[in-house]
Write a protein that holds these residues in place. Structure first.
Motif, PDB file in Angstrom:
ATOM      1  N   TYR A  21      41.230  47.608  40.974  1.00  0.00           N
ATOM      2  CA  TYR A  21      41.402  47.215  39.584  1.00  0.00           C
ATOM      3  C   TYR A  21      41.230  48.443  38.685  1.00  0.00           C
ATOM      4  N   THR A  22      41.789  48.387  37.488  1.00  0.00           N
ATOM      5  CA  THR A  22      41.683  49.411  36.434  1.00  0.00           C
ATOM      6  C   THR A  22      41.932  50.807  37.017  1.00  0.00           C
ATOM      7  N   TYR A  75      36.227  39.064  37.992  1.00  0.00           N
ATOM      8  CA  TYR A  75      36.879  39.171  39.299  1.00  0.00           C
ATOM      9  C   TYR A  75      37.202  37.801  39.892  1.00  0.00           C
ATOM     10  N   ALA A 124      31.852  43.014  34.714  1.00  0.00           N
ATOM     11  CA  ALA A 124      32.135  44.345  34.172  1.00  0.00           C
ATOM     12  C   ALA A 124      32.734  44.218  32.782  1.00  0.00           C
ATOM     13  N   ARG A 171      31.698  53.189  41.694  1.00  0.00           N
ATOM     14  CA  ARG A 171      33.148  53.325  41.528  1.00  0.00           C
ATOM     15  C   ARG A 171      33.390  54.208  40.304  1.00  0.00           C
ATOM     16  N   GLN A 222      36.757  49.050  42.555  1.00  0.00           N
ATOM     17  CA  GLN A 222      36.020  48.417  41.463  1.00  0.00           C
ATOM     18  C   GLN A 222      34.752  47.800  42.032  1.00  0.00           C
ATOM     19  N   ASP A 223      33.884  47.297  41.134  1.00  0.00           N
ATOM     20  CA  ASP A 223      32.614  46.729  41.581  1.00  0.00           C
ATOM     21  C   ASP A 223      32.809  45.618  42.603  1.00  0.00           C
ATOM     22  N   GLY A 234      35.778  53.230  34.202  1.00  0.00           N
ATOM     23  CA  GLY A 234      36.955  52.465  33.823  1.00  0.00           C
ATOM     24  C   GLY A 234      37.701  53.034  32.640  1.00  0.00           C
ATOM     25  N   GLY A 288      40.976  52.240  39.579  1.00  0.00           N
ATOM     26  CA  GLY A 288      41.208  52.330  41.021  1.00  0.00           C
ATOM     27  C   GLY A 288      42.655  52.638  41.349  1.00  0.00           C
TER      28      GLY A 288
END
Length: 424
Positions: free
Chosen positions: A13-14, A184, A156, A285, A78-79, A288, A16
């Protein structure tokens, strides 16, 4: 001829999604693994076109598929991917942060308890699935222990983070957290309440290899409260010798060691309290808000490229970066704009975007909404409609341009029902 190395990214995500290009610069290809079949739409999701393949994790059969690919490393995008990245890397015998402390690297309650056990400063806290229990804990902590912070255990982007000044606000915030999944798509289950940390908040980014850390940058957060919720306004890059940066770096180094972050990137948020630095949370990670082009201009590197180097060329990473801190080549800021408007986006005004891009210090503009998307009043980072990256040698120009960005931002989007002139 040797085949190019293969790596795995879990839940890209984002930012990543920046990892494939960073690893490709070293000739590596990346395969994506999803922790869940359903991809969350609350965050910019994995751009699977950037990856050599995609797998949905299904236990041992997926591990067998990955073994057949002979990956050299596993990275959390991501987390939500941290726990699975730890498990895969451990099971496949790759460089790993391991599963023993994995929960403490994404669950904010477990994170705080781990730091407390190691004697590191952090907020007092309590978790429960019952809002009344949170109020009871607050009262037992002392009648003066307000405000407190209520938030999900593992989300997040300031998702449903509330600063509560009354017990009624605590119960309402807890109900909001329990009322839906995190960003998520995971059910909340329980709610976290923490003591409020007085002081200025900072970002500390890092990349590690074999337990040796390089600190990529420290940014000061500027936030404001909207309806009890902290809204990002601006991040400002600090010089490495500027106070309180040295103390923040020492403290975050101890945090990373305590949480077992030995490999890969991390993004820590820390309050400089009157008693010293105290962790808000840390994600194993990347940042963001990270923009590779901006970071290369103002820092000479970017977190994605350093992560690739740490995994693919560890000797070079240790020789050039490990155990060191960044240099600030020029001042920089990231501006996340806020809006009070609500409605369906029917257009993006290219002239308004061009006026933002023409500001002297603006490096890049991220237009986060498209026609058909719904704009809602900003209450967190996810509902900020525009992100602007700025850098300039003169901090006064940066300040002036941030003010100009805020003035222009409302003209970027045309909503259904706007008049011919758009937003006024």
């Amino acid at each position: 001829m040797n085949a190019p190395p293969t790596g795995v990214v879990v839940d890209a995500y984002t930012t990543g999604n920046l990892l494939p290009a960073a690893f490709a610069a070293h000739g590596a290809r990346l395969v994506h693994v999803q922790t869940r079949r359903a991809v969350s739409t609350a965050l910019p999701g994995p751009d699977l076109a950037r990856f050599a393949g995609n797998l949905v994790y299904a236990g041992e059969p997926t591990l067998d598929e990955l073994r057949a690919l002979a990956p050299a490393f596993v990275v959390a995008g991501q987390d939500s991917g941290v726990a699975l990245a730890d498990l895969i890397s451990e099971r496949l015998g790759l460089p790993t942060n391991g599963t023993a402390l994995s929960t403490a690297r994404w669950d904010k309650h477990a994170m705080g308890e781990r730091l407390r056990a190691r004697g590191l400063r952090c907020a007092r806290q309590f978790r429960s699935a019952d809002p009344a229990d949170l109020v009871r804990w607050r009262k037992e902590s002392g009648p003066g222990d307000l405000p407190v912070v209520v938030k999900p255990l593992g989300s997040a982007g300031t998702d449903r983070v509330y600063v509560c000044r009354t017990d009624a606000e605590i119960e309402a915030a807890a109900a909001a957290v329990l009322g839906g999944p995190d960003v998520y798509g995971r059910p909340a289950g329980e709610v976290l309440v923490q003591s409020f940390l007085e002081g200025t908040e900072y970002i500390v980014d890092s990349v590690s290899r074999d337990g040796e850390h390089y600190f990529c940058g420290v940014w000061r957060y500027h936030k404001r409260l909207v309806g009890g919720r902290p809204v990002y306004d601006r991040d400002t890059l600090l010089a490495p010798d500027e106070e309180p940066v040295p103390a923040l770096l020492r403290y975050v180094g101890e945090v990373l060691d305590a949480l077992g972050v030995r490999h890969g990137s991390a993004h820590a948020e820390v309050i400089a309290t009157p008693d010293g630095p105290a962790l808000v949370e840390v994600g194993a990670r990347m940042n963001g808000n990270m923009h590779p082009g901006l970071h290369r201009l103002c820092l000479g590197h970017d977190q994605a490229a350093l992560t690739a180097l740490a995994y693919l060329r560890p000797e070079e990473f240790r020789a050039r970066w490990a155990g060191r801190a960044y240099r600030r080549l020029r001042p920089a800021a990231v501006c996340n704009t806020a809006t009070g408007r609500s409605g369906v986006v029917v257009g993006v005004d290219p002239g308004a975007v061009a006026r933002v891009e023409a500001l002297e210090s603006v490096h890049a503009v991220a237009v986060k909404l498209a026609p058909g998307d719904r704009m809602r009043p900003t209450t967190d980072l996810l509902s900020s409609p525009l992100r602007v990256f700025l850098t300039h040698d003169d901090p006064a120009v940066l300040d002036a341009d941030v003010r100009a960005v805020r003035a222009l931002a409302e003209r970027v989007y045309v909503l259904a029902g706007d008049g011919p002139g758009g937003a006024s």
